[in-house]
Design an enzyme around this catalytic site. Structure first.
Site, PDB file in Angstrom:
ATOM      1  N   CYS A 140       8.326   5.605   0.861  1.00  0.00           N
ATOM      2  CA  CYS A 140       8.737   5.521  -0.552  1.00  0.00           C
ATOM      3  C   CYS A 140       7.816   5.821  -1.489  1.00  0.00           C
ATOM      4  O   CYS A 140       6.421   5.650  -1.317  1.00  0.00           O
ATOM      5  CB  CYS A 140       8.992   3.797  -0.827  1.00  0.00           C
ATOM      6  SG  CYS A 140      10.286   3.396  -0.120  1.00  0.00           S
ATOM      7  N   ARG A 189      17.825   3.987   4.663  1.00  0.00           N
ATOM      8  CA  ARG A 189      16.763   3.842   5.520  1.00  0.00           C
ATOM      9  C   ARG A 189      16.534   2.283   5.892  1.00  0.00           C
ATOM     10  O   ARG A 189      15.872   2.143   6.737  1.00  0.00           O
ATOM     11  CB  ARG A 189      15.421   4.261   4.481  1.00  0.00           C
ATOM     12  CG  ARG A 189      15.113   5.606   4.580  1.00  0.00           C
ATOM     13  CD  ARG A 189      13.890   5.825   3.675  1.00  0.00           C
ATOM     14  NE  ARG A 189      13.003   5.044   4.225  1.00  0.00           N
ATOM     15  CZ  ARG A 189      11.849   4.487   3.443  1.00  0.00           C
ATOM     16  NH1 ARG A 189      11.779   4.783   2.284  1.00  0.00           N
ATOM     17  NH2 ARG A 189      11.185   3.543   3.996  1.00  0.00           N
ATOM     18  N   ARG A 206      -0.385   4.071  -1.954  1.00  0.00           N
ATOM     19  CA  ARG A 206      -0.311   3.550  -0.321  1.00  0.00           C
ATOM     20  C   ARG A 206      -1.467   4.095   0.518  1.00  0.00           C
ATOM     21  O   ARG A 206      -1.206   4.762   1.263  1.00  0.00           O
ATOM     22  CB  ARG A 206       1.075   3.710   0.030  1.00  0.00           C
ATOM     23  CG  ARG A 206       1.844   3.002  -0.919  1.00  0.00           C
ATOM     24  CD  ARG A 206       3.339   3.064  -0.400  1.00  0.00           C
ATOM     25  NE  ARG A 206       3.563   1.833   0.340  1.00  0.00           N
ATOM     26  CZ  ARG A 206       4.779   1.769   1.042  1.00  0.00           C
ATOM     27  NH1 ARG A 206       5.850   2.524   0.890  1.00  0.00           N
ATOM     28  NH2 ARG A 206       5.073   0.461   1.704  1.00  0.00           N
ATOM     29  N   LYS A 229      14.019  -4.875   9.598  1.00  0.00           N
ATOM     30  CA  LYS A 229      13.377  -3.418   9.544  1.00  0.00           C
ATOM     31  C   LYS A 229      11.852  -3.519   9.672  1.00  0.00           C
ATOM     32  O   LYS A 229      11.281  -2.849  10.383  1.00  0.00           O
ATOM     33  CB  LYS A 229      13.773  -2.660   8.234  1.00  0.00           C
ATOM     34  CG  LYS A 229      12.978  -1.336   8.066  1.00  0.00           C
ATOM     35  CD  LYS A 229      13.280  -0.687   6.746  1.00  0.00           C
ATOM     36  CE  LYS A 229      12.181  -0.902   5.664  1.00  0.00           C
ATOM     37  NZ  LYS A 229      11.048  -0.589   5.754  1.00  0.00           N
ATOM     38  N   ASN A 230      11.347  -4.355   8.942  1.00  0.00           N
ATOM     39  CA  ASN A 230       9.901  -4.431   8.853  1.00  0.00           C
ATOM     40  C   ASN A 230       9.292  -5.050  10.334  1.00  0.00           C
ATOM     41  O   ASN A 230       7.946  -4.871  10.518  1.00  0.00           O
ATOM     42  CB  ASN A 230       9.134  -4.776   7.702  1.00  0.00           C
ATOM     43  CG  ASN A 230       9.320  -4.113   6.428  1.00  0.00           C
ATOM     44  OD1 ASN A 230       9.949  -2.893   6.699  1.00  0.00           O
ATOM     45  ND2 ASN A 230       9.149  -4.621   5.292  1.00  0.00           N
ATOM     46  N   ASP A 248       9.067  -6.589  -2.260  1.00  0.00           N
ATOM     47  CA  ASP A 248      10.131  -6.095  -1.928  1.00  0.00           C
ATOM     48  C   ASP A 248      11.440  -6.617  -2.452  1.00  0.00           C
ATOM     49  O   ASP A 248      12.564  -5.949  -2.478  1.00  0.00           O
ATOM     50  CB  ASP A 248      10.495  -5.905  -0.383  1.00  0.00           C
ATOM     51  CG  ASP A 248       9.568  -4.984   0.327  1.00  0.00           C
ATOM     52  OD1 ASP A 248       8.965  -4.306  -0.330  1.00  0.00           O
ATOM     53  OD2 ASP A 248       9.495  -4.942   1.615  1.00  0.00           O
TER      54      ASP A 248
HETATM   55  C1  UD1 Z   1       4.568  -3.259   4.200  1.00  0.00           C
HETATM   56  C2  UD1 Z   1       6.314  -3.179   4.222  1.00  0.00           C
HETATM   57  C3  UD1 Z   1       6.713  -2.955   2.862  1.00  0.00           C
HETATM   58  C4  UD1 Z   1       6.094  -3.982   1.891  1.00  0.00           C
HETATM   59  C5  UD1 Z   1       4.687  -3.985   1.931  1.00  0.00           C
HETATM   60  C6  UD1 Z   1       4.177  -5.087   1.067  1.00  0.00           C
HETATM   61  C7  UD1 Z   1       6.627  -2.393   6.408  1.00  0.00           C
HETATM   62  C8  UD1 Z   1       7.306  -1.196   7.196  1.00  0.00           C
HETATM   63  N1  UD1 Z   1       6.658  -2.078   5.268  1.00  0.00           N
HETATM   64  O1  UD1 Z   1       4.319  -1.811   3.849  1.00  0.00           O
HETATM   65  O2  UD1 Z   1       8.244  -3.216   2.950  1.00  0.00           O
HETATM   66  O3  UD1 Z   1       6.568  -3.735   0.454  1.00  0.00           O
HETATM   67  O4  UD1 Z   1       4.328  -4.304   3.258  1.00  0.00           O
HETATM   68  O5  UD1 Z   1       4.617  -6.519   1.472  1.00  0.00           O
HETATM   69  O6  UD1 Z   1       6.212  -3.505   6.975  1.00  0.00           O
HETATM   70  N2  UD1 Z   1      -3.359  -0.766   0.840  1.00  0.00           N
HETATM   71  C9  UD1 Z   1      -4.922  -0.189   0.624  1.00  0.00           C
HETATM   72  N3  UD1 Z   1      -5.184   0.285   1.706  1.00  0.00           N
HETATM   73  C10 UD1 Z   1      -4.458   0.276   3.019  1.00  0.00           C
HETATM   74  C11 UD1 Z   1      -3.394  -0.220   3.239  1.00  0.00           C
HETATM   75  C12 UD1 Z   1      -2.695  -0.833   2.118  1.00  0.00           C
HETATM   76  O7  UD1 Z   1      -5.167  -0.161  -0.281  1.00  0.00           O
HETATM   77  O8  UD1 Z   1      -5.349   0.694   3.968  1.00  0.00           O
HETATM   78  C13 UD1 Z   1      -2.697  -1.308  -0.386  1.00  0.00           C
HETATM   79  C14 UD1 Z   1      -1.612  -0.421  -0.666  1.00  0.00           C
HETATM   80  O9  UD1 Z   1      -1.803   0.594  -1.297  1.00  0.00           O
HETATM   81  C15 UD1 Z   1      -0.404  -1.519  -1.285  1.00  0.00           C
HETATM   82  C16 UD1 Z   1      -0.948  -3.060  -0.695  1.00  0.00           C
HETATM   83  O10 UD1 Z   1      -2.141  -2.531  -0.073  1.00  0.00           O
HETATM   84  O11 UD1 Z   1      -0.868  -1.600  -2.739  1.00  0.00           O
HETATM   85  C17 UD1 Z   1      -0.011  -3.541   0.313  1.00  0.00           C
HETATM   86  O12 UD1 Z   1       0.127  -2.455   1.161  1.00  0.00           O
HETATM   87  P1  UD1 Z   1       0.609  -3.030   2.895  1.00  0.00           P
HETATM   88  O13 UD1 Z   1       0.531  -4.550   2.977  1.00  0.00           O
HETATM   89  O14 UD1 Z   1      -0.340  -2.197   3.714  1.00  0.00           O
HETATM   90  O15 UD1 Z   1       2.318  -2.408   2.890  1.00  0.00           O
HETATM   91  P2  UD1 Z   1       2.717  -1.601   4.093  1.00  0.00           P
HETATM   92  O16 UD1 Z   1       2.421  -1.916   5.460  1.00  0.00           O
HETATM   93  O17 UD1 Z   1       2.501  -0.075   3.636  1.00  0.00           O
END
Ligand code: UD1
Length: 420
Positions: A118, A399, A123, A22-23, A307
């Site tokens: 989620c 999802r 986030r 998925k990711n 995850d």
């Molecule tokens: C992706 C995955 C999700 C997984 C996560 C962490 C997809 C579609 N989803 O989510 O399944 O749980 O990686 O392995 O690939 N953060 C900030 N600022 C930002 C961006 C992120 O503070 O601009 C923080 C987030 O709040 C969170 C952490 O960084 O606490 C990890 O987020 P991130 O690695 O960006 O996860 P996603 O890409 O949303």
């Protein structure tokens, strides 16, 4: 709304085939709008998030066709007709933010509603925006939306304060068409980043270092169509590994990349699970000896994946001894704890840490799937619980898991889906 009814099922036994990730598929689909040519993506999992991404891409001008028999989709975007991701779709899937980089690179403009998905913590997306700014974009943050505009993206050096998966992907996609060289430091190293870079390189991009903490992207004039097979889903793999361990079963898991699930293998082995990697797949046995507690700390890849945290917590309630889980990636990812405790678990949360007392006799209960992985964790708990467990709000599970119920049933699980 649909629910799962889950009954105590005994050890799961048999073979299961893992679907495409998925990711990995979501950013790859978003990246396909960087070219006006047709792209073919194969090994695409049947998921609601993939349907949402199809609709999102169609709304900006992509023609999307599907070949269900081959799990393939074709995406062709001759012309971008809207630089905006509509709110109805963005609110259903946080990964919608991933169209922002490609839209900005292709048209010089991208507007997006602030994401949903989620409910695990705030986030935020400031790291995505920091990257676009360094590449020369002007960012306007309005009420409920963010807009980026630029005449021509220019390469730059971006240090990510945290190795965010989405920010690394978004910046990498935008930088493929920027003028000059972009360097992302403290980049995320997840296998899904490598799969996206491989796809982009097949389209003609020049990306080096994906899978390490420094990614170098040399901008090119344009990208072309290509064909790409998505990597297997490492979290689905981990879920069925935990299912074997939790039910003290014996499952052969096919279509896996063992390297991608190293931390999950290590932790299960510490608990006494036997894992054998063979030519035909990975055999996971929880039936050979009594299983014992372990401690877990979630980290960015190659650390233990956030995850898998709820799934492990569910499993650790059934083993001998006390375990400690520390969640460091998301600040609000313990919502399943209340639900597991309703089923007879004894889990205490203190800040980022959770203390899990093992050897609990679980009881069936009415529980709510609070997010995608938490939902799967509750289903697995239901397989071990006396009586019937009713898991509601299973749209979260659908999802991200392809044919979850059917795959579990194929292994002997007693699970049915009912419409409320
Ligand atoms: C992706 C995955 C999700 C997984 C996560 C962490 C997809 C579609 N989803 O989510 O399944 O749980 O990686 O392995 O690939 N953060 C900030 N600022 C930002 C961006 C992120 O503070 O601009 C923080 C987030 O709040 C969170 C952490 O960084 O606490 C990890 O987020 P991130 O690695 O960006 O996860 P996603 O890409 O949303």
């Amino acid at each position: 709304m649909a629910k799962f009814l889950v009954d105590k099922s005994g050890p799961l036994f048999g073979e299961v085939e893992i679907s495409g990730s998925k990711n990995a598929v979501l950013p790859i689909m978003a990246a396909s709008i960087l070219t006006e040519d047709k792209c073919e993506i194969t090994d695409v999992p049947a998921l609601r998030d993939v349907d949402v991404m199809c609709k999102l891409l169609q709304s900006v001008g992509a023609k999307v066709t599907e070949d269900y028999s081959e799990n393939s989709i074709f995406i062709e975007t001759e012309k971008i007709i809207a630089e905006e991701a509509p709110y109805e779709l963005v609110k259903r899937m946080r990964a919608s933010i991933l169209v922002m980089g490609p839209l900005l690179a292709r048209t010089g403009k991208a507007r997006i509603s602030l994401p949903g998905g989620c409910a695990i913590g705030a986030r935020p997306i400031e790291l995505h925006l920091k990257g676009f700014r360094i590449l020369g974009a002007k960012i306007v943050e309005g009420h409920g939306y963010v807009e980026a505009t630029v005449d021509k993206l220019m390469g730059g050096k971006i240090y990510l304060d945290f190795p965010s998966v989405g920010a690394t992907e978004n910046i990498m996609m935008a930088a493929t068409l920027a003028e000059g060289v972009t360097i992302i430091e403290n980049a995320a190293e997840e296998p899904e980043i490598v799969d996206l870079a491989n796809f982009l390189n097949k389209m003609g991009a020049k990306i080096k270092g994906a899978g390490t903490d420094t990614i170098k992207i040399e901008g090119v004039q344009d990208l072309h169509g290509t064909k790409h097979a998505v990597i297997p889903d490492r979290i689905e793999t981990g879920t069925f590994m935990v299912a074997a361990a939790m039910t003290r079963g014996n499952i052969l898991i096919k279509n896996v990349v063992p390297d991608h699930v190293k931390p999950v293998i290590a932790k299960l082995v510490e608990c006494g699970v036997e894992i054998e990697d063979g030519d035909d797949g990975m055999r996971v046995r929880g039936d050979l000896r009594p299983l014992i507690a372990t401690d877990i700390k979630t980290m960015p890849y190659p650390g233990f994946p956030t995850d898998m945290q709820s799934l492990f917590m569910s499993f650790l309630t059934t083993v001998e001894g006390t375990s400690v889980v520390i969640e460091t990636v998301f600040e609000n990812r313990y919502m399943h704890v209340g639900e597991l405790n309703r089923m007879g678990a004894n889990i205490k949360v203190e800040g980022k840490s959770a203390l899990i007392q093992g050897k609990r006799e679980l009881q069936g209960a009415q529980v709510i799937s609070t997010d995608l992985r938490a939902g799967a964790a509750l289903v697995l708990a239901g397989l071990m619980a006396e009586g019937t467990t009713e898991v509601s709000e299973i749209y979260h599970i659908e999802r991200g898991y392809s044919f979850f119920m059917e795959k579990l049933r194929g292994l002997g699980a007693k699970i049915t889906r009912i419409e409320d």
